[in-house]
Design a protein around this motif. Structure first.
Motif, PDB file in Angstrom:
ATOM      1  N   GLN A  19       0.864  -1.183   0.000  1.00 16.58           N
ATOM      2  CA  GLN A  19       0.000   0.000   0.000  1.00 16.58           C
ATOM      3  C   GLN A  19       0.900   1.232   0.000  1.00 16.58           C
ATOM      4  OE1 GLN A  19      -0.780   1.142   3.850  1.00 16.58           O
ATOM      5  NE2 GLN A  19      -0.594   3.130   2.858  1.00 16.58           N
ATOM      6  N   ALA A  20       0.688   2.104  -0.968  1.00 16.80           N
ATOM      7  CA  ALA A  20       1.542   3.286  -1.110  1.00 16.80           C
ATOM      8  C   ALA A  20       1.422   4.203   0.102  1.00 16.80           C
ATOM      9  CB  ALA A  20       1.173   4.048  -2.379  1.00 16.80           C
ATOM     10  N   PRO A  21       2.551   4.790   0.526  1.00 18.31           N
ATOM     11  CA  PRO A  21       2.523   5.706   1.674  1.00 18.31           C
ATOM     12  C   PRO A  21       2.102   7.101   1.238  1.00 18.31           C
ATOM     13  CG  PRO A  21       4.760   5.404   0.920  1.00 18.31           C
ATOM     14  CD  PRO A  21       3.917   4.526   0.050  1.00 18.31           C
ATOM     15  N   MET A  22       0.810   7.346   1.196  1.00 22.88           N
ATOM     16  CA  MET A  22       0.259   8.604   0.680  1.00 22.88           C
ATOM     17  C   MET A  22      -0.054   9.540   1.835  1.00 22.88           C
ATOM     18  SD  MET A  22      -2.296   6.801  -2.093  1.00 22.88           S
ATOM     19  CE  MET A  22      -2.920   5.625  -0.856  1.00 22.88           C
ATOM     20  N   PHE A  23       0.850  10.475   2.102  1.00 22.45           N
ATOM     21  CA  PHE A  23       0.654  11.381   3.226  1.00 22.45           C
ATOM     22  C   PHE A  23      -0.589  12.240   2.986  1.00 22.45           C
ATOM     23  CE2 PHE A  23       1.760  15.210   5.798  1.00 22.45           C
ATOM     24  CZ  PHE A  23       1.783  14.573   7.025  1.00 22.45           C
ATOM     25  N   VAL A  70       7.230   2.142   7.661  1.00 23.59           N
ATOM     26  CA  VAL A  70       7.062   3.576   7.879  1.00 23.59           C
ATOM     27  C   VAL A  70       7.787   4.277   6.739  1.00 23.59           C
ATOM     28  CG1 VAL A  70       6.741   3.467  10.358  1.00 23.59           C
ATOM     29  CG2 VAL A  70       9.056   3.628   9.441  1.00 23.59           C
ATOM     30  N   ASN A  71       7.260   5.429   6.337  1.00 23.47           N
ATOM     31  CA  ASN A  71       7.813   6.129   5.179  1.00 23.47           C
ATOM     32  C   ASN A  71       8.119   7.574   5.542  1.00 23.47           C
ATOM     33  OD1 ASN A  71       7.053   8.026   2.631  1.00 23.47           O
ATOM     34  ND2 ASN A  71       8.051   6.161   1.931  1.00 23.47           N
ATOM     35  N   GLY A 242      -1.567   2.763  -5.038  1.00 26.96           N
ATOM     36  CA  GLY A 242      -1.940   3.974  -4.320  1.00 26.96           C
ATOM     37  C   GLY A 242      -3.289   4.513  -4.760  1.00 26.96           C
ATOM     38  N   SER A 243      -3.372   4.945  -6.013  1.00 30.47           N
ATOM     39  CA  SER A 243      -4.618   5.547  -6.509  1.00 30.47           C
ATOM     40  C   SER A 243      -5.809   4.617  -6.372  1.00 30.47           C
ATOM     41  CB  SER A 243      -4.448   5.966  -7.976  1.00 30.47           C
ATOM     42  OG  SER A 243      -3.504   7.018  -8.092  1.00 30.47           O
TER      43      SER A 243
END
Length: 355
Positions: A19-23, A70-71, A242-243
């Motif tokens: 799962q993309a780390p999307m802040f 963690v990113n 992500g999207s």
């Protein structure tokens, strides 16, 4: 389909789906839901303070016992010069006036009031909180930080947008490389050149996989089994999405943002520096159009800090023209289902189409 590979073994997961780390989008609930189905959730810490990082990490740990990453952002922080100070003041005046015209009441801090966090204090938190997987973007970790993290047994995942960046990461001892295609939503992870590489993701993936010897995660345009399998064929062992998850039940996007997302078409999606000072792919709106006509776009992270209050107030007021909605080029239905349902569906589709 046999999902087991170097990525699953290194990360101790069953499915090499990340799962993309999307802040601003990722929540502890999203991270935990991903990890709880034996994929890898990624907790976006961006450039949060040490205290905020501890809070987010501990909340996520309450929701899952499985591995999660963690990113962090590992960008350089430009020095505040007289020119930057003047440019910031001009941009501040412009944005405050623009907000007032649109009935958004904001108070932007001066450049001297900004708190710019270095990633080094985050590294100490990651070690003290015993986080064993760290991904990062916007640059490469310094040698001292790499050595500290490696001594702690932390697996390192660096982001590249070019072959040259992949080589830098591999030579630094980074364990896994995430190849970010131009198609990806959000910020570009470029760091070796001021000119952002414009190479398409799958072309880049093929070249990187022929150049480096570490496992590769691919990010950019994966939204169904066909795109996942295409990246697998070109050398990816991990698949970052992500999207596909933006509209999910666990997403931090507000309902009005998800509504705009579901109306998006390909002409709406642009690369812009307007909100943050770094190129990011998202939905064009009034702020982007107005900002791009000025000379007031500052370098990251100053532009990002400058627009923070505007985005916060616009979100409260449900004003879609002054919030950033990052999204990739692969348009989908942005399902409102749970993360569990969305990713499980992707896994099943991939297994069916790979028989």
């Amino acid at each position: 389909m046999n999902w087991t590979n170097n990525i699953t073994r290194i990360l101790n997961i069953e499915y090499p789906i990340i799962q993309a780390p999307m802040f601003g989008v990722t929540t502890p609930e999203m991270v935990a839901a991903t990890s709880n189905i034996n994929c890898l959730g990624s907790l976006a810490l961006a450039d949060l303070s040490a205290e905020k990082c501890v809070e987010a990490i501990r909340l996520t740990k309450q929701l899952t016992k499985n591995p999660f990453a963690v990113n962090i952002f590992v960008h350089d922080i430009p020095e505040i010069t007289d020119k930057l100070r003047a440019d910031y003041a001009n941009a501040k005046t412009f944005i405050e006036h623009l907000a007032e015209q649109n009935n958004l009441h904001i108070h932007i801090p001066t450049i001297d009031q900004l708190k710019i966090n270095s990633y080094h204090e985050q590294v100490d938190v990651i070690i003290s909180e015993n986080c064993k997987i760290l991904s990062f973007t916007f640059g490469n970790l310094d040698k001292h930080s790499i050595d500290k993290l490696k001594s702690n047994g932390t697996i390192l995942i660096g982001t590249c947008t070019s072959v040259s960046e992949a080589i830098v990461l591999e030579k630094s001892g980074i364990d896994i490389i995430c190849v970010q295609g131009l198609e990806a939503g959000g910020h570009r992870g470029s760091f070796t050149s001021e000119v952002i590489p414009k190479i398409g993701g799958l072309s880049l993936l093929a070249q990187v996989s022929e150049t480096v010897n570490v496992p590769i995660i691919y990010a950019g345009g994966i939204y169904n089994s066909k795109t996942l399998l295409a990246s697998k064929a070109l050398g990816a062992g991990g698949f970052q999405i992500g999207s596909l998850l933006l509209g999910s039940a666990e997403s931090a996007l507000k309902d009005f943002e998800k509504e705009r997302l579901r109306k998006v078409n390909e002409a709406d999606i642009v690369l812009t520096k307007s909100f943050s000072g770094r190129l990011a792919r998202g939905i064009r709106n009034a702020f982007i159009s107005d900002m791009e006509e000025t000379e007031f776009i500052l370098p990251y992270p100053y532009q990002n800090k400058l627009t923070g209050e505007l985005r916060k107030v616009a979100k409260i007021n449900k004003n879609v023209d002054f919030v950033n909605i990052w999204v990739g080029q692969s348009i989908n239905d942005y399902s409102g289902q749970s993360i569990t349902e969305i990713i499980s569906k992707l896994i099943k589709q991939t297994e069916t189409n790979n028989r």
